[in-house]
Design a protein around this motif. Structure first.
Motif: not given
Length: 458
Positions: A242-247, A251-257, A272-277, A303-306
């Motif tokens: 699950a996502h634990h950061g801010r709402a 924007r993107d995810v660190d694919i390489a990592r 699970v969500p799509r980029i832009g959700d 590893q996700v950017s919101v």
């Protein structure tokens, strides 16, 4: 980005570099370039100061008092110029950027608020602002280097190299100012704005991995993902992170990592969500397939950017969203600019043509051994077509210029796409025709509005 071959001999696109999200995030900020320039100007000023001290020491060691006196006179003459630069540069910065921000505000009101990001990401804008600030700071630093002593035998500093460096920065500022004004004026032209948006959107397409699943794996869709059904390529779903950061907007995810973490843990990750959700704390962001969610995978959510708004970096549909917004704003009664809407439709057709033959649905990111490690959902063909035409079609009925261009664009796409992708295009063409027939009372006007024309009305 070059290609490499996996164990099955198929060409694969190189993985995204680990720092690519950070690079994109820095491009979306306005503070980094000026801050870096200020740091750099201190370094260059220190080097110039050392050069001035070395010149003065060498002349004194050679006993050439006349040369020291001549340099002192040149430096004093340059001091007047440097003082003028210091006094005028900050005022110049304020006036120039105040006018520019007004121009950007006008462009945002005419086209779409999302065009402001073009100004923020503009390299020439950041370079101009950075050099302006660097010139101002450099002039202040040079003034602190002047010695009040006028005796060539006693003077401790002659900032000659520093003054020359300041004049070079002034010349660079003038050149960048001309380029900046040209860039800002272009930002107010719709053709330039839609061209920039389209180029960024096409860059997203070009950076997509060559290995794309035409059929979405189980659980990937546009709505909330609640499916736990296994997929033969991914293995059974064993856990969710699950996502634990801010709402905010994903924007993107660190694919390489992510690929590296999945390989180290012997699992397949599915975004699970799509980029832009828009995601909120507690929203599932990753599904783990083929193995348990070990302790090392608990850090996946980092590893996700919101953020507050969408970016182009990995968002396939964001370009269409902006082009559609520009067309809708142009078709609104307050603006009533169908020609701008036609220009936006031109680029929409260009973008759809670029993905017409490309498999869509889910991106498959592989490790160096060719094993799928990350599955990233992207819009499929029907979703892209709906995003491109649904809202514009609903607002274009009263504008024959736009309906004619839409029909021509749909016809062009129908001739470019495979047979299995024609259904959504036919549907939009039919709905547009029906809407015009219901709305336009005169038969001649209906016939005119339903005649395909790539220029709309000449």
């Amino acid at each position: 980005m070059g290609d490499w071959k996996t164990t099955d001999g198929l060409p694969r696109r190189r993985r995204h570099r680990a720092l690519s999200p950070w690079r994109e995030h820095l491009r979306d900020t306005f503070w980094f370039a000026p801050t870096a320039a200020l740091f750099l100007v201190f370094v260059v000023w220190s080097a110039a100061t050392a050069a001035d001290d070395a010149i003065l020491t060498a002349l004194r060691d050679a006993g050439d008092e006349d040369a020291v006196s001549d340099l002192l006179g040149i430096a004093e003459d340059a001091k007047t110029v440097v003082t003028t630069i210091s006094a005028a540069m900050m005022t110049f910065i304020g006036v120039v950027f105040s006018i520019s921000l007004v121009a950007v505000q006008m462009a945002a009101g005419q086209f779409s608020p999302r065009v402001v990001r073009i100004f923020v990401r503009s390299r020439i804008t950041k370079a101009t602002f950075a050099v302006f600030l660097a010139t101002f700071v450099q002039s202040l630093l040079v003034l602190t280097s002047y010695d009040s002593q006028r005796d060539p035998a006693l003077v401790a500093s002659i900032p000659l190299v520093q003054s020359v460096l300041t004049l070079i920065l002034v010349g660079l500022s003038v050149v960048l100012f001309v380029m900046y004004v040209n860039s800002t004026l272009r930002l107010m032209r719709v053709a330039h704005v839609v061209d920039l948006i389209t180029r960024e959107a096409l860059r997203v397409v070009a950076n997509m991995p060559l290995d794309v699943s035409a059929e979405k794996p189980a659980g990937i869709g546009t709505g909330p993902d609640t499916s736990t059904a296994p997929h033969p390529d991914l293995g059974p779903e064993t856990a969710r992170i699950a996502h634990h950061g801010r709402a905010g907007v994903l924007r993107d995810v660190d694919i390489a990592r992510l690929v590296r973490m999945a390989r180290q843990n012997g699992v397949v990750l599915r975004l699970v969500p799509r980029i832009g959700d828009f995601v909120v704390p507690g929203t599932p962001v990753f599904a783990v397939h083929g193995g348990p969610a070990t302790k090392g995978l608990r850090a996946l959510s980092f590893q996700v950017s919101v953020g507050a708004e969408r970016t182009f970096h990995q968002d396939l549909g964001f370009g269409l969203r902006q082009l559609s917004d520009i067309a809708l704003r142009a078709l609104s009664p307050a603006v009533n600019d169908p020609t701008t809407a036609v220009q936006a439709v031109d680029r929409i057709v260009q973008f759809l043509s670029s993905v017409a033959q490309r498999p869509l649905g889910a991106l498959l990111h592989r490790d160096r051994q060719g094993t799928v490690r990350l599955v990233q959902p992207v819009p499929d063909w029907t979703e892209l077509v709906d995003l491109a035409f649904t809202e514009i079609r609903g607002c274009a009925v009263a504008s024959p210029q736009v309906t004619r261009r839409l029909l021509a664009g749909l016809d062009d796409l129908l001739g470019a796409v495979p047979e299995d992708r024609r259904a959504p295009l036919v549907r939009h063409r039919t709905l547009l025709t029906q809407a015009v027939e219901r709305t336009v009372p005169e038969a001649a006007d209906r016939a005119f509005a339903l005649h395909p024309d790539r220029q709309g009305i000449g």
